[in-house]
Design a protein around this motif. Sequence first.
Motif, PDB file in Angstrom:
ATOM      1  N   UNK A 127       0.829  -1.210   0.000  1.00 35.05           N
ATOM      2  CA  UNK A 127       0.000   0.000   0.000  1.00 35.05           C
ATOM      3  C   UNK A 127       0.861   1.257   0.000  1.00 35.05           C
ATOM      4  N   UNK A 128       2.194   1.090   0.005  1.00 34.64           N
ATOM      5  CA  UNK A 128       3.118   2.221  -0.099  1.00 34.64           C
ATOM      6  C   UNK A 128       3.662   2.270  -1.533  1.00 34.64           C
ATOM      7  N   UNK A 129       3.380   3.347  -2.230  1.00 33.18           N
ATOM      8  CA  UNK A 129       3.726   3.439  -3.652  1.00 33.18           C
ATOM      9  C   UNK A 129       5.220   3.316  -3.889  1.00 33.18           C
ATOM     10  N   UNK A 130       6.025   3.915  -3.026  1.00 32.18           N
ATOM     11  CA  UNK A 130       7.470   3.862  -3.216  1.00 32.18           C
ATOM     12  C   UNK A 130       7.992   2.424  -3.153  1.00 32.18           C
ATOM     13  N   UNK A 131       7.445   1.640  -2.228  1.00 31.50           N
ATOM     14  CA  UNK A 131       7.863   0.239  -2.131  1.00 31.50           C
ATOM     15  C   UNK A 131       7.515  -0.506  -3.413  1.00 31.50           C
ATOM     16  N   UNK A 132       6.313  -0.298  -3.936  1.00 32.14           N
ATOM     17  CA  UNK A 132       5.927  -0.951  -5.189  1.00 32.14           C
ATOM     18  C   UNK A 132       6.880  -0.582  -6.320  1.00 32.14           C
ATOM     19  N   UNK A 133       7.226   0.685  -6.409  1.00 29.70           N
ATOM     20  CA  UNK A 133       8.141   1.126  -7.467  1.00 29.70           C
ATOM     21  C   UNK A 133       9.518   0.520  -7.304  1.00 29.70           C
ATOM     22  N   UNK A 134       9.991   0.439  -6.060  1.00 31.35           N
ATOM     23  CA  UNK A 134      11.334  -0.077  -5.812  1.00 31.35           C
ATOM     24  C   UNK A 134      11.488  -1.550  -6.187  1.00 31.35           C
TER      25      UNK A 134
END
Length: 320
Positions: free
Chosen positions: A58-65
């Motif tokens: 649910x954290x966008x930065x984690x998904x991108x990483x």
Amino acid sequence: MNTFWENKRVLVTGGAGFVGTHFLRQLLAQHAQVFAVCHTSPMQSSDKDICVFQGDLTEQRFCQNIFTGVKFDVVIHCAANTSGAAVIVNNPSVHIVNNICMNTYLLDAAAKSGVKHFIFMSSSTVYPNLSTPMKESQAFDDEPAPIYFGVGWMKRYTEKLCEFYHQQFGMQTLMLRPSQIIGSGMPFHEGSHMVPGLIQRALESTDQLIVWGSSDTTRDFIDAKDFVYAALHMMPRTGVMNIASGKAVTTQDIVNLILQSVQEFDHKSLTATYDSTKPQTIHTRLVNNEQCQPFLPSPLTALADTIRVMVAHCWAQHHA
């Protein structure tokens, strides 16, 4: 064996969960390069060949990483906030925000990184409130059943997002609408789904099993092994697909199988009492399985065998 998966770099979200674990096992057997995402739960599979990303989808930065270091061929999105009937009835909004966030962030990151194929675990809650087995084309004929309105539209919206990211980025998407998936590895805890909840209560009971709802509530059940087998063997298919056994089963049928296995393992004879005042969902939910039949294993796992394995697992936990 479907050679599609050999040497493919595959990311499975919900890798510590029930269905995700079954995907990981079968992907390894088909010689894929397997990666998993898990949040707070420990991985059920300890295979050293699985590379694990731990974090919050649910954290966008984690998904991108996740997509910065590996060029994935396929993403299988199993992660979701799910619950049993009591939560669906009393607090349905819990299925909305976190699921919409993780579905959107993951689709966006996957498409923009060049992922070729995205498999989304949708749901039969997208269908209107009909008592007949529903075909894939019927999902948007009417509103979802009132009790599934929130989760049904959340799944419908994500299916439309899959279409959007296919149109915008060319990412091939497959949306799976399963019947009730049960089997080994399903969690037994307060608020769990119907079958594991019944098994746990049966093993904890001394003479009587209280069953929520009516005895003639009807569902289609499929073993997780069979569901995953079909999902993997239909690739590189795209679009929407129901995956189901094609067999209508009542709550009474399930309860009888559970009581037989409990008597075998725990040496006690229970009677069942049905309490229609307790939280329950709709009376009948069946999906048509004509399109998925060519991809199902033959024979399917017998429901009695699936229940017996689940009872044995829960009994072992109680006596550990």
